[in-house]
Design a protein around this motif. Sequence first.
Motif, PDB file in Angstrom:
ATOM      1  N   GLN A   2       0.865  -1.191   0.000  1.00 19.24           N
ATOM      2  CA  GLN A   2       0.000   0.000   0.000  1.00 19.24           C
ATOM      3  C   GLN A   2       0.892   1.228   0.000  1.00 19.24           C
ATOM      4  OE1 GLN A   2      -2.787  -0.494   3.337  1.00 19.24           O
ATOM      5  NE2 GLN A   2      -4.389  -0.844   1.815  1.00 19.24           N
ATOM      6  N   LEU A   3       0.612   2.126  -0.934  1.00 19.74           N
ATOM      7  CA  LEU A   3       1.386   3.348  -1.080  1.00 19.74           C
ATOM      8  C   LEU A   3       0.437   4.525  -1.000  1.00 19.74           C
ATOM      9  CD1 LEU A   3       3.500   2.127  -4.142  1.00 19.74           C
ATOM     10  CD2 LEU A   3       4.230   2.157  -1.761  1.00 19.74           C
ATOM     11  N   VAL A   4       0.732   5.481  -0.142  1.00 21.65           N
ATOM     12  CA  VAL A   4      -0.125   6.651   0.020  1.00 21.65           C
ATOM     13  C   VAL A   4       0.707   7.903  -0.192  1.00 21.65           C
ATOM     14  CG1 VAL A   4      -1.666   7.920   1.545  1.00 21.65           C
ATOM     15  CG2 VAL A   4      -1.634   5.412   1.607  1.00 21.65           C
ATOM     16  N   GLU A   5       0.384   8.640  -1.250  1.00 18.05           N
ATOM     17  CA  GLU A   5       1.099   9.865  -1.561  1.00 18.05           C
ATOM     18  C   GLU A   5       0.434  11.061  -0.889  1.00 18.05           C
ATOM     19  OE1 GLU A   5       0.968   7.376  -5.477  1.00 18.05           O
ATOM     20  OE2 GLU A   5      -0.408   7.920  -3.854  1.00 18.05           O
ATOM     21  N   CYS A  21       5.612   9.706   0.192  1.00 14.83           N
ATOM     22  CA  CYS A  21       4.951   8.435  -0.090  1.00 14.83           C
ATOM     23  C   CYS A  21       5.193   7.506   1.087  1.00 14.83           C
ATOM     24  CB  CYS A  21       5.491   7.818  -1.370  1.00 14.83           C
ATOM     25  SG  CYS A  21       4.945   6.110  -1.659  1.00 14.83           S
ATOM     26  N   GLY A 106       0.638   4.010  -5.994  1.00 15.80           N
ATOM     27  CA  GLY A 106      -0.389   4.575  -5.152  1.00 15.80           C
ATOM     28  C   GLY A 106      -1.475   5.219  -5.992  1.00 15.80           C
TER      29      GLY A 106
END
Length: 115
Positions: A2-5, A21, A106
């Motif tokens: 899981q990638l959240v920018e 990120c 993401g």
Amino acid sequence: VQLVESGGDLVQPGGSLTLSCEASGIVLSIWDMGWDRQVPGKQRELVATIDRLNNIDIAESVKGRFTISRDNAKNTVYLQMNSLKPEDTAVYYCRAQSPFSPASWGRGTQVTVSP
């Protein structure tokens, strides 16, 4: 993976932004990480990559203005963007790659460079 920018914003030409990120579900230190960007109607463009050995590759279009870094302890990758130009306007996506897993991205963060 899981990638959240985060960090995208509206900024004037010549301004600066730092994108972050945050990765979860992986041990960041063994992954190659990067940033790509995409403008509607155009192909996604590779912006910067930092591999697990901290080797860095930067696109010619942003070389000298953008830098990529990673903090493995925080499971976070950064993209420092300076001297921004209107043509840098795009959605910026964080990318994670490893030899044993396909690339993941993401959901992206919008960067708009406009007076």
